[in-house]
Design an enzyme around this catalytic site. Structure first.
Site, PDB file in Angstrom:
ATOM      1  N   PRO A 114      21.303 -23.610  22.518  1.00 16.05           N
ATOM      2  CA  PRO A 114      20.904 -22.443  21.749  1.00 16.05           C
ATOM      3  C   PRO A 114      19.288 -22.028  22.115  1.00 16.05           C
ATOM      4  O   PRO A 114      18.524 -23.138  22.671  1.00 16.05           O
ATOM      5  CB  PRO A 114      20.995 -22.817  20.448  1.00 16.05           C
ATOM      6  CG  PRO A 114      21.820 -23.785  20.406  1.00 16.05           C
ATOM      7  CD  PRO A 114      21.808 -24.535  21.758  1.00 16.05           C
ATOM      8  N   PRO A 115      18.944 -21.077  21.753  1.00 19.91           N
ATOM      9  CA  PRO A 115      17.457 -20.659  21.908  1.00 19.91           C
ATOM     10  C   PRO A 115      16.441 -21.670  21.348  1.00 19.91           C
ATOM     11  O   PRO A 115      16.547 -22.277  20.285  1.00 19.91           O
ATOM     12  CB  PRO A 115      17.293 -19.286  21.571  1.00 19.91           C
ATOM     13  CG  PRO A 115      18.599 -18.604  21.259  1.00 19.91           C
ATOM     14  CD  PRO A 115      19.541 -19.835  20.983  1.00 19.91           C
ATOM     15  N   GLY A 116      15.409 -22.098  22.172  1.00 18.95           N
ATOM     16  CA  GLY A 116      14.277 -22.875  21.564  1.00 18.95           C
ATOM     17  C   GLY A 116      14.704 -24.404  21.220  1.00 18.95           C
ATOM     18  O   GLY A 116      13.982 -25.092  20.695  1.00 18.95           O
ATOM     19  N   THR A 117      15.731 -24.851  22.058  1.00 15.08           N
ATOM     20  CA  THR A 117      16.040 -26.165  21.918  1.00 15.08           C
ATOM     21  C   THR A 117      15.288 -27.014  22.957  1.00 15.08           C
ATOM     22  O   THR A 117      15.554 -28.254  22.874  1.00 15.08           O
ATOM     23  CB  THR A 117      17.408 -26.465  22.194  1.00 15.08           C
ATOM     24  OG1 THR A 117      18.045 -25.727  23.194  1.00 15.08           O
ATOM     25  CG2 THR A 117      18.308 -26.167  20.768  1.00 15.08           C
ATOM     26  N   ASP A 131      23.127 -10.355   3.026  1.00 16.49           N
ATOM     27  CA  ASP A 131      24.166 -10.923   2.191  1.00 16.49           C
ATOM     28  C   ASP A 131      25.612 -10.779   2.504  1.00 16.49           C
ATOM     29  O   ASP A 131      26.448 -11.741   2.744  1.00 16.49           O
ATOM     30  CB  ASP A 131      23.825 -10.968   0.898  1.00 16.49           C
ATOM     31  CG  ASP A 131      22.678 -11.555   0.259  1.00 16.49           C
ATOM     32  OD1 ASP A 131      21.879 -12.130   1.095  1.00 16.49           O
ATOM     33  OD2 ASP A 131      22.049 -10.920  -0.642  1.00 16.49           O
ATOM     34  N   HIS A 177      21.517 -14.618  -7.147  1.00 14.52           N
ATOM     35  CA  HIS A 177      21.789 -15.686  -6.364  1.00 14.52           C
ATOM     36  C   HIS A 177      21.951 -17.197  -7.043  1.00 14.52           C
ATOM     37  O   HIS A 177      22.491 -17.866  -6.747  1.00 14.52           O
ATOM     38  CB  HIS A 177      20.740 -15.609  -5.047  1.00 14.52           C
ATOM     39  CG  HIS A 177      20.994 -14.757  -4.036  1.00 14.52           C
ATOM     40  ND1 HIS A 177      22.285 -14.605  -3.768  1.00 14.52           N
ATOM     41  CD2 HIS A 177      20.181 -13.664  -3.393  1.00 14.52           C
ATOM     42  CE1 HIS A 177      22.345 -13.367  -2.777  1.00 14.52           C
ATOM     43  NE2 HIS A 177      20.867 -12.850  -2.529  1.00 14.52           N
ATOM     44  N   GLU A 183      17.494 -11.816  -6.869  1.00 18.45           N
ATOM     45  CA  GLU A 183      17.428 -12.993  -6.287  1.00 18.45           C
ATOM     46  C   GLU A 183      17.695 -14.058  -7.720  1.00 18.45           C
ATOM     47  O   GLU A 183      18.375 -15.285  -7.417  1.00 18.45           O
ATOM     48  CB  GLU A 183      15.722 -13.313  -6.115  1.00 18.45           C
ATOM     49  CG  GLU A 183      15.233 -12.585  -4.928  1.00 18.45           C
ATOM     50  CD  GLU A 183      15.935 -12.971  -3.656  1.00 18.45           C
ATOM     51  OE1 GLU A 183      16.577 -13.864  -3.542  1.00 18.45           O
ATOM     52  OE2 GLU A 183      16.328 -12.007  -2.751  1.00 18.45           O
ATOM     53  N   LYS A 209      15.573 -26.183  26.666  1.00 19.48           N
ATOM     54  CA  LYS A 209      15.658 -26.063  27.960  1.00 19.48           C
ATOM     55  C   LYS A 209      14.602 -25.785  29.162  1.00 19.48           C
ATOM     56  O   LYS A 209      14.690 -26.596  30.036  1.00 19.48           O
ATOM     57  CB  LYS A 209      17.123 -24.956  28.202  1.00 19.48           C
ATOM     58  CG  LYS A 209      17.913 -25.247  27.162  1.00 19.48           C
ATOM     59  CD  LYS A 209      18.961 -24.040  27.315  1.00 19.48           C
ATOM     60  CE  LYS A 209      18.557 -22.961  26.770  1.00 19.48           C
ATOM     61  NZ  LYS A 209      18.194 -22.812  25.313  1.00 19.48           N
ATOM     62  N   THR A 210      13.882 -24.726  29.027  1.00 19.79           N
ATOM     63  CA  THR A 210      12.867 -24.658  29.876  1.00 19.79           C
ATOM     64  C   THR A 210      11.806 -25.707  29.840  1.00 19.79           C
ATOM     65  O   THR A 210      11.606 -26.272  31.129  1.00 19.79           O
ATOM     66  CB  THR A 210      12.103 -23.288  29.427  1.00 19.79           C
ATOM     67  OG1 THR A 210      12.761 -22.276  29.148  1.00 19.79           O
ATOM     68  CG2 THR A 210      11.183 -22.887  30.441  1.00 19.79           C
TER      69      THR A 210
HETATM   70  P1  ADP Z   1      14.581 -22.906  25.356  1.00 24.02           P
HETATM   71  O1  ADP Z   1      14.154 -22.704  26.667  1.00 24.02           O
HETATM   72  O2  ADP Z   1      15.654 -23.727  25.102  1.00 24.02           O
HETATM   73  O3  ADP Z   1      14.560 -21.523  24.669  1.00 24.02           O
HETATM   74  P2  ADP Z   1      11.735 -23.832  25.247  1.00 24.02           P
HETATM   75  O4  ADP Z   1      11.700 -24.896  26.230  1.00 24.02           O
HETATM   76  O5  ADP Z   1      11.230 -22.655  25.766  1.00 24.02           O
HETATM   77  O6  ADP Z   1      13.261 -23.518  24.754  1.00 24.02           O
HETATM   78  O7  ADP Z   1      11.052 -24.336  23.992  1.00 24.02           O
HETATM   79  C1  ADP Z   1       9.949 -23.659  23.387  1.00 24.02           C
HETATM   80  C2  ADP Z   1       9.044 -24.450  22.973  1.00 24.02           C
HETATM   81  O8  ADP Z   1       9.394 -25.321  21.633  1.00 24.02           O
HETATM   82  C3  ADP Z   1       8.571 -25.861  24.007  1.00 24.02           C
HETATM   83  O9  ADP Z   1       7.442 -25.360  24.739  1.00 24.02           O
HETATM   84  C4  ADP Z   1       7.962 -26.686  22.822  1.00 24.02           C
HETATM   85  O10 ADP Z   1       6.881 -26.655  22.417  1.00 24.02           O
HETATM   86  C5  ADP Z   1       9.033 -26.569  21.920  1.00 24.02           C
HETATM   87  N1  ADP Z   1      10.286 -27.296  22.096  1.00 24.02           N
HETATM   88  C6  ADP Z   1      11.641 -27.146  21.952  1.00 24.02           C
HETATM   89  N2  ADP Z   1      12.383 -27.892  22.041  1.00 24.02           N
HETATM   90  C7  ADP Z   1      11.671 -29.126  22.181  1.00 24.02           C
HETATM   91  C8  ADP Z   1      12.018 -30.425  22.385  1.00 24.02           C
HETATM   92  N3  ADP Z   1      13.341 -30.780  22.235  1.00 24.02           N
HETATM   93  N4  ADP Z   1      11.053 -31.457  22.004  1.00 24.02           N
HETATM   94  C9  ADP Z   1       9.790 -31.027  22.104  1.00 24.02           C
HETATM   95  N5  ADP Z   1       9.328 -29.792  21.766  1.00 24.02           N
HETATM   96  C10 ADP Z   1      10.470 -28.755  22.158  1.00 24.02           C
HETATM   97 ZN    ZN Z   2      20.277 -11.577  -1.363  1.00 21.79          ZN
HETATM   98 MG    MG Z   3      13.579 -20.874  27.678  1.00 25.76          MG
END
Ligand code: ADP
Ligand code: ZN
Ligand code: MG
Length: 605
Positions: free
Chosen positions: A192-195, A491, A418, A415, A197-198
């Protein structure tokens, strides 16, 4: 009068467009620049887009804003060091510019046609410019200069372990070559995004101390047919010259979508050519030459199967959202550069952030630090983290946005609805805070229900409880104001998705434990494709979903009717205080009475 462009938050930009204050907009890959109309001061701003590009374009179009799209990656203000300058001939440039303009306008017309929109409704100039044709814009980071190591990546131990091997191939290639082992060519990072990978890809290069040539899939795909393919060729030939090194293709799905099925000349030609070139290049080199191709995607299911054949991306590494201890580790990584107060308990924060990805946690730490600085504190306290969690969950607080008294009242009833319904439902979600202070763009008010643990299993009664809780907002509006607002759309969307999953994936209906959605095709973003099923069964699923929703809504209404007085008094308190939490909130929730039929419904539906 050319005053320097100032930074602006994206939500404000959207508001200004909606208020027809914006004169013109320039859309760059990573940044938007815009200028207000003279009567609104004529100031220029820049901002970072957060929503999908298509959404932005239709917004601009519907408000008759003049705009320009620049797809060129060299003009962007990206701070990455781009050591590869594209020497472009000025004459050719002019030609390309006008060609790009024609093509851009043409593509824009096609798009309008497809969308069925009228022509001339403030079309502005759809200008697509592709510069630096044929040379890849891969940002080259020289020897070990990504500066990232495995120590910077936390909470994804399995992925790190698998990639450790790749580091070894790169650093000690001879060991493998001597013994005659075949080094894999391509590793696909999926998650997923933000995990991270980059970040992981950079860490592999950093650990192995080799150059890192990175490029995003979307950068390959340009308006001109053949450009993407030329860039792929260029990227690989440069990589071979620099071996051992890593080629990293981010957002592989942008070029790697399944071929065929597209209309000819509809823009798919270009992507297919690019993909074909990538496949050819992958076949034409050998991992033993010291080039390893890493790629990342969060949509593995749409990738062309050819990419996964042996000898191409034959290894996949899953980079998933972190669990609780993983979140604690990530928090530790990001808290390193921050002065923490005595009371900060990172493990406690980790347990309150179920579902956060690494990027969200990085953002959280920074938000907390900003909060502490704003309050002139010497260290970041637990209170700052608490507030930051809410910010990250619900977007930025914006007290300045003014709601009409009726809107405020509607939001407050909603709210409280809920919260009161949620108070009676089983499961581990506890309502900890209700607020009608608007946050971000989407949420007018919110009810914070924090799962206390990571949930992997949802029981049938909990699922019904969640449905009723989601619909409690709308039910409260209906009961107290006699009319309903559009504020419940999110919702309703969530409730419908949940009810559908109950039938199609969890087998929780009289249709029985049949998975109508193939689990294998369940995507990381939570979406999925349905197995081919008959029209009758589809209709039955729809009926079942509607039935669950109707029942849950009826239950929410019954609960709130029974607790009508409490609904009134709690709403008045919320309207006065804007925020309800802690003891006073729990005291209110403890008074909610359950209708007699509740238990039977929860267990049997
Ligand atoms: P993706 O490529 O999976 O979308 P990124 O590698 O671009 O995610 O992550 C964005 C930022 O979030 C990274 O530069 C880092 O600061 C933080 N981050 C994300 N995952 C991790 C992780 N597993 N450990 C530490 N920092 C992370
Ligand atoms: Zn609501
Ligand atoms: Mg990325």
């Amino acid at each position: 009068m050319k005053t320097a462009a100032r930074p602006q938050v994206y939500s404000k930009f959207v508001q200004q467009v909606q208020a027809s204050q914006v004169q013109r907009v320039m859309i760059r890959p990573n940044q938007i620049e815009y200028t207000l109309k003279p009567e609104f001061g004529g100031q220029s701003y820049y901002t970072q887009p957060t929503d999908r590009r298509d959404d932005l374009l239709s917004l601009l179009q519907s408000h008759s804003v003049e705009f320009t799209t620049l797809t060129n990656t060299n003009t962007d203000t990206n701070t990455d060091t781009n050591t590869d300058t594209n020497d472009t001939n000025a004459g050719i440039l002019g030609l390309l510019l006008s060609l790009g303009m024609m093509l851009g306008a043409f593509a824009w017309l096609l798009k309008l046609n497809k969308a069925g929109g009228g022509v001339g409704s403030g079309m502005g100039s759809g200008l697509g410019v592709g510069l630096g044709v044929g040379r890849s814009n891969a940002r080259t980071y020289s020897q070990g200069k990504t500066g990232v190591t495995f120590a910077d990546v936390a909470g994804v131990d399995e992925a790190k372990q698998e990639l450790q091997e790749v580091v070894d191939f790169l650093a000690n290639g001879d060991k493998y070559r001597k013994i005659g082992a075949k080094i894999p060519k391509g590793v696909l990072l999926v998650g997923p995004p933000g995990t991270g990978k980059t970040l992981l890809a950079k860490a592999v290069a950093g650990e192995a101390g080799v150059p890192f040539l990175s490029m995003s899939g979307s950068e390959f795909v340009e308006l001109f047919v053949g450009v993407g393919a030329a860039r792929v060729r260029d990227l690989f030939s440069r990589a071979k010259r620099q071996a051992p090194c890593i080629i990293f293709i981010d957002e592989l799905d942008a070029i790697g979508k399944t071929r065929g099925g597209g209309i000819p000349n509809g823009g798919n030609d270009e992507r297919e050519q690019t993909l074909n070139q990538l496949l050819t290049e992958m076949d034409g080199f050998d991992g033993n030459e010291g080039v390893i191709l890493l790629a990342a995607t969060n949509r593995p299911e749409i990738l062309d199967p050819a990419l996964r054949r042996p000898g191409r991306f034959d290894r996949q590494v899953l980079v998933d959202r972190p669990d609780k201890s993983g979140r604690a580790e990530i928090l530790r990584v990001h808290a390193q550069g921050v002065i923490l107060g005595e009371d900060v308990d990172l493990d406690a924060i980790a347990s309150q952030t179920a579902g956060f990805a690494g990027a969200d946690l990085a953002n959280l730490v920074n938000e907390a630090a900003l909060m502490a600085a704003r309050n002139n504190r010497q260290a970041v306290l637990m209170a700052d983290f608490k507030e930051a969690i809410e910010r990250v969950v619900a977007g930025l607080e914006k007290r300045s946005r003014i709601l009409t008294p009726l809107e405020r009242q509607t939001v407050a009833y909603h709210e409280i609805g809920h919260a009161l319904v949620g108070a009676l439902m089983p499961g581990h979600h506890k309502v900890t805070k209700i607020s009608i202070v608007p946050r971000g763009l989407a949420a007018l008010g919110y009810t914070l229900q924090m799962p206390e643990t990571d949930r992997f299993l949802l029981l049938e009664d909990e699922l019904r409880g969640q449905l009723a809780t989601l619909l409690g907002g709308r039910a409260a509006e209906e009961i107290s104001l006699g009319k309903i607002s559009s504020g419940a759309s999110d919702d309703i969307q969530k409730a419908t998705d949940l009810a559908e999953r109950a039938v199609t994936q969890y087998g929780m209906s009289h249709l029985g434990p049949v998975a109508f959605e193939k689990n294998a095709a369940q995507f990381l973003d939570g979406s999925s494709t349905r197995r081919t099923i008959s029209a009758e069964v589809t209709a039955e699923i729809d009926r079942q979903v509607k039935h669950s929703i109707d029942q849950a809504y009826a239950m929410a209404l019954a609960i709130l009717r029974l607790n009508r007085n409490l609904l009134e008094s709690a709403t008045q308190v919320l309207l006065k205080q804007e925020v309800l939490e802690g003891e006073p909130l729990q005291a209110i929730l403890a008074q909610v009475q359950a209708p007699t039929e509740l238990q039977a419904w929860l267990t049997n539906g």
